[in-house]
Design an enzyme around this catalytic site. Structure first.
Site, short mmCIF file in Angstrom:
data_model
loop_
_atom_site.label_atom_id
_atom_site.label_comp_id
_atom_site.label_asym_id
_atom_site.label_seq_id
_atom_site.Cartn_x
_atom_site.Cartn_y
_atom_site.Cartn_z
N ASP A 151 0.00 4.91 0.85
CA ASP A 151 0.20 6.04 2.03
C ASP A 151 0.30 4.89 3.55
O ASP A 151 -1.62 4.49 3.37
CB ASP A 151 -1.34 7.07 2.46
CG ASP A 151 -0.90 8.10 0.38
OD1 ASP A 151 -0.15 8.63 0.29
OD2 ASP A 151 -2.16 7.99 -0.23
N ASP A 209 0.71 -1.68 -0.14
CA ASP A 209 -0.16 0.05 0.43
C ASP A 209 0.53 1.29 -0.09
O ASP A 209 1.99 1.21 0.37
CB ASP A 209 -0.74 0.08 1.34
CG ASP A 209 -1.75 1.27 1.51
OD1 ASP A 209 -2.19 1.56 -0.16
OD2 ASP A 209 -1.53 1.83 2.29
#
Length: 187
Positions: free
Chosen positions: A13, A11
């Site tokens: 952020d 992922d």
């Protein structure tokens, strides 16, 4: 039969950079400590690196796909400068409720749906059963679970962890992932 490709899905952020909320400018992009070293170590362990990121800020009209691509290109160069080639970067610009215009769709790519991981697996010939997800939210874990990724790692560098029931393990940050994977060879 060719070699098995395994990947670490990342992922963005909260895993690669600090999650300041809808990050879309270089000035707001603050790398998590140790991310480059960790990614280099993962590459050395034989993993492909694939970023899978929900970008509902595009859907919400907060920034454009062009702005996202500019930032992504800059990020990609930063990794390359450190000797790390990212094998794929997949993003979802949709949101089925908050989206505007063409971005308001109930897509297959927005995590917790597994679309980005499945697309990456097809394109990069990745064996999902040998792969790993590193995320900071339940949606990351659920997307990985739905895609058949067995090793699901939640990190504490992003959103406060509400539910770890779909994770294999909770680690402090991506910096801890290479050592964990070295000690827990996928069966």
């Amino acid at each position: 039969m060719g070699t098995v490709n395994r990947a670490v899905f990342l992922d963005r952020d909260g895993v690669i950079n600090k999650d300041h909320g809808y990050v879309h400018q270089v000035d707001d992009f603050e790398y998590i400590e140790g991310v480059f070293e960790a990614c280099l170590a993962l590459k050395q362990q034989g993993y492909k690196l694939v970023v899978v990121t929900n970008q509902s800020g595009i859907a919400r009209g907060m920034y454009t796909e062009d702005q996202f691509h500019s930032l992504t290109e800059w990020m990609d160069w930063n990794f390359a400068d450190k000797g790390v080639d990212l094998d794929g970067i997949y993003y979802c610009p949709h949101h089925n409720e908050k989206g505007i215009g063409e971005y308001k769709v109930d897509c297959d790519c927005r995590k917790p749906k597994p679309g980005m991981l499945i697309d990456a697996a097809k394109f990069l010939k990745i064996d999902l059963s040998q792969s790993v997800m590193v995320g900071d939210k339940t949606d990351d874990m659920l997307a990985a679970k739905a895609a058949g990724v067995p090793t699901r790692i939640l990190v504490r560098t992003g959103k406060a962890i509400a539910d770890e029931s779909d994770a294999s393990v909770v680690l402090d940050s991506i910096a801890d992932v290479p050592a964990f994977l070295k000690n827990h060879k996928a069966s």
